[in-house]
Design a protein around this motif. Structure first.
Motif, mmCIF file in Angstrom:
data_model
loop_
_atom_site.group_PDB
_atom_site.id
_atom_site.type_symbol
_atom_site.label_atom_id
_atom_site.label_comp_id
_atom_site.label_asym_id
_atom_site.label_seq_id
_atom_site.Cartn_x
_atom_site.Cartn_y
_atom_site.Cartn_z
ATOM 1 N N LYS A 11 12.544 105.143 151.563
ATOM 2 C CA LYS A 11 11.477 105.914 150.518
ATOM 3 C C LYS A 11 11.843 106.038 149.209
ATOM 4 C CE LYS A 11 9.337 110.466 150.196
ATOM 5 N NZ LYS A 11 9.377 111.885 150.409
ATOM 6 N N ASN A 28 11.830 115.447 147.900
ATOM 7 C CA ASN A 28 11.260 114.448 148.074
ATOM 8 C C ASN A 28 10.858 113.413 146.666
ATOM 9 O OD1 ASN A 28 10.439 115.082 150.802
ATOM 10 N ND2 ASN A 28 9.347 116.706 150.068
ATOM 11 N N LEU A 47 11.896 107.725 145.646
ATOM 12 C CA LEU A 47 11.658 109.171 145.210
ATOM 13 C C LEU A 47 10.814 109.066 143.851
ATOM 14 C CD1 LEU A 47 15.096 110.937 146.165
ATOM 15 C CD2 LEU A 47 12.812 110.957 147.620
#
Length: 708
Positions: A297, A341, A299
């Motif tokens: 993922k 996140n 960021l």
């Protein structure tokens, strides 16, 4: 020639009539300073460890008294496990490149006193404890291994490692040199997996260097060295899980993946951060890898219109897995707080100054501890900043160069400080900056220097032709007469982000400069455009034209000095090493009407000969920017040389290759230019070993006495 010898004898006889700083004293260790080696805070926050002869010693912050040895014996370095139940002890080492080396290690259990040899007592590289202290990962022969510290069993993770072809978890030459570290692997927080970078350098052009070493036939040093515009290692990221023994490649095809310079542990189990970029280093992806599934993922992406500092990453994860990130995005290097996140929460530090180092975060007080230049671009101070309210306080001295080593609970720190007038001192301070006790000073060395008529640097600013006030220092003879004309000897480095003009102790070249001052020279140094400490606009103004504005500023500085009543404008010389040698070479060509003499040690003479990561960061590739490379090469301007020039290089320089000196020498020869050329057999970029440095500095001194 007779007149030169006569004037030299007069200078020497005058200098010898008083106590002086001599090269013999400098290189005999007469002025050698004292320090404290291997400071490491223990987790209890009440004790710290240092390396002493005879063992790793334990001291109390509160009493500053030694409480005994943690381990007896003589060691080069050490590393504690996270819980401090074990210690990794480096017993010997063999250097490879700047950061990399082979070492032999033992691991001692501090509870049971059991000692186990790492890798069966054989050489290893980049060992690292697992967070649970039950294992150590390491590299041998370009392969990654882990060793169980209970059974001693060694498990081999990779098998394809091969010199000059495949590296596992280990940086290749250019990664190590330009991204600043050799280790390219990391444990997960829960110790059940490793993420590592595999580098395939089989297609990278090979550099070979003859090694003479009194052999009948020279041997060869061969290594992969990607020069600007050439092929780099093909890198990939891999996940190894201890439970299954399986290794899988991490899919980065949807992200920037040409370079993978950083592998970072988070505060959460089953996660690792990868920082990646494309060949053009103006954007870095910050990627989070799930080490259970291998999913990736993004960021966020850190961007800059010129370049992102991928060699100076600040990233620390807090207990809730939010993290602190360093960035130059507002025109100065500052800290930012992100949630786990990758959402920006706030900018932590602000102001027309820079964060120059990051020490850590105290969750109890919500304070970060940093080094900054907020009291002036030539100073560095230690500060604490409250994340919640932004309150900042300086807890070190406010001038000079101050750095810190904090206790585990941030109640204490050992401050190392110096100024141009005062050599390094080591003082234990509390969290507010109050001195508890001076641990070490160098007063004895300073008294020796003062007895030998040492002079300190004075700080000034010098204008360039576009209106900047450039930081500078100057050293004048003890009996300086403003009505007298002195020859000027300029020193500089000038590389991107570097600083030579700092209010700090210089026990290296500074002593040689004192020796020259005592021969009747004024010595000065100017940090022009491209150097650090004054914000990103000043630092990055040289983008795509490395050398152009830097040499313009050195020429402008020399002209400014030449207009001062006490400088003989017809006797200005310049000296530099590496990037500084490149600048000295440009000064004697593009600045030939200003500089009478120059010394270039280990210079780059065309950026086409230097490595990809560094050169392309500031210049892009030669294919994209041919004029930026060639217009700013001293080789291109060899026909302009007029003054006296000394070129110095080591034949075994793995960083700035001897080729640079040879090509420049050939250009000078073909333009019928006379110059002096000194070669140091089998010496690397540092040109040292045995009597090499004393001989080099005597030669340079003699060159100046003769030609300036």
């Amino acid at each position: 020639m007779k007149k030169v010898l006569l004037s030299l004898s007069i200078v020497v006889s005058v200098a010898s009539s008083a106590q002086t700083i001599t090269l013999d004293k400098i290189y005999s260790g007469y002025y050698r300073g004292k320090g404290i080696a291997g400071i490491a805070s223990l987790k209890n926050g009440e004790n710290y460890a240092i390396i002493e002869r005879g063992g790793i010693a334990k001291y109390s912050y509160k009493t500053t008294q030694k409480e005994g040895n943690i381990v007896d014996g003589n060691f080069e370095s050490y590393q504690f496990s996270n819980d401090e139940s074990k210690i990794l002890l480096q017993k010997e080492s063999k250097q490879i490149y700047r950061h990399s080396f082979l070492g032999k290690y033992d691991v001692k259990d501090l509870k049971t006193s059991k000692t186990i040899s790492l890798n069966n007592g054989n050489f290893a590289q980049e060992p690292r404890f697992s967070p649970d202290a039950s294992k150590v990962a390491f590299i041998a022969d370009n392969n990654l291994f882990w060793q169980d510290l209970n059974s001693g069993k060694i498990t081999q993770i990779t098998t394809d490692g091969k010199k000059n072809q495949i590296l596992n978890g280990l940086a290749d030459w250019v990664y190590e040199e330009e991204f600043g570290h050799a280790r390219l692997y990391e444990w997960t927080k829960n110790s059940d997996a490793l993420v590592f970078v595999k580098s395939n350098e089989s297609e990278v052009p090979e550099m070979y260097i003859p090694i003479y070493n009194k052999q009948l036939y020279p041997s060869e040093m061969r290594f992969k060295y990607p020069k600007a515009g050439e092929k780099n290692s093909v890198v990939s990221a891999h996940l190894y899980r201890l439970d299954s023994g399986s290794t899988t490649e991490i899919n980065l095809k949807n992200f920037k993946n040409y370079y993978i310079p950083n592998v970072i542990q988070t505060a959460k189990a089953d996660e690792i951060i990868l920082i990646t970029s494309e060949r053009t280093q103006n954007a870095s992806d910050v990627l989070k890898v799930n080490t259970k599934t291998g999913a990736v993922k993004k960021l966020f992406t850190e961007t800059d219109e010129k370049w992102v500092e991928t060699d100076n990453v600040t990233m620390e994860f807090l207990d809730d897995n939010s993290f602190i990130w360093g960035s130059e995005r507002d025109g100065n290097r500052h800290l930012y707080l992100y949630d786990e996140n990758g959402k920006l929460k706030k900018q932590i530090t602000k102001g027309n100054w820079e964060v120059t180092d990051y020490y850590g975060y105290n969750p109890k007080t919500k304070e970060v501890y940093i080094q900054t230049n907020q009291t002036g671009s030539i100073n560095k101070v230690v500060s604490k900043v409250n994340i919640a309210n932004g309150n900042t306080s300086i807890i070190s001295g406010k001038d000079g160069n101050n750095s810190a080593n904090f206790s585990g609970n941030y109640n204490y720190f050992i401050e190392t400080s110096s100024t141009a007038q005062r050599p390094h001192t080591y003082v234990l301070k509390d969290n507010s900056g109050k001195a508890v006790k001076e641990l070490q000073n160098n007063n004895e060395m300073l008294e020796k220097l003062k007895a030998d008529n040492w002079v300190a640097k004075e700080y000034i600013t010098v204008p360039n032709e576009v209106g900047d006030q450039m930081n500078a220092w100057i050293m004048k003879p003890k009996n300086f007469d403003p009505n007298k004309k002195y020859p000027l000897f300029m020193f500089q480095y000038s590389g991107p982000g570097s600083q030579q003009v700092t209010n700090s102790w210089d026990g290296g070249n500074g002593l040689w400069f004192n020796h020259l001052v005592q021969q009747g020279y004024i010595v000065a140094c100017v940090d022009g455009r491209g150097t650090g400490g004054k914000g990103t606009k000043f630092k990055k103004s040289t983008y795509m034209q490395l050398g152009k504005y830097e040499i313009e500023d050195q020429i402008a500085a020399a002209k400014w000095f030449g207009k001062q009543s006490y400088i003989d404008k017809d006797r200005i010389g310049i000296f530099g090493w590496s990037f500084g040698g490149y600048m000295a070479s440009l000064a004697l060509t593009k600045g030939a009407d200003v500089f009478k003499a120059g010394i270039a040690v280990a210079p780059v003479t065309n950026w086409r000969y230097y490595d990809t990561v560094y050169t392309e960061r500031f210049m892009r590739t030669p294919q994209e920017n041919p004029s930026g490379y060639d217009d700013n090469s001293p080789t291109t301007h060899a026909k302009l040389m007029k003054g006296k020039f000394l070129l110095v290089h080591g034949t075994a320089d793995d960083n700035v290759h001897y080729q640079n000196a040879v090509e420049f020498a050939e250009a000078l020869i073909q333009n019928k230019k006379q110059f002096e050329f000194m070669t140091y057999p089998d010496k690397n970029h540092g040109i040292f070993g045995g009597n090499t440095r004393p001989q080099l500095y005597q030669m340079m001194t003699d060159f100046l006495l003769k030609n300036l």
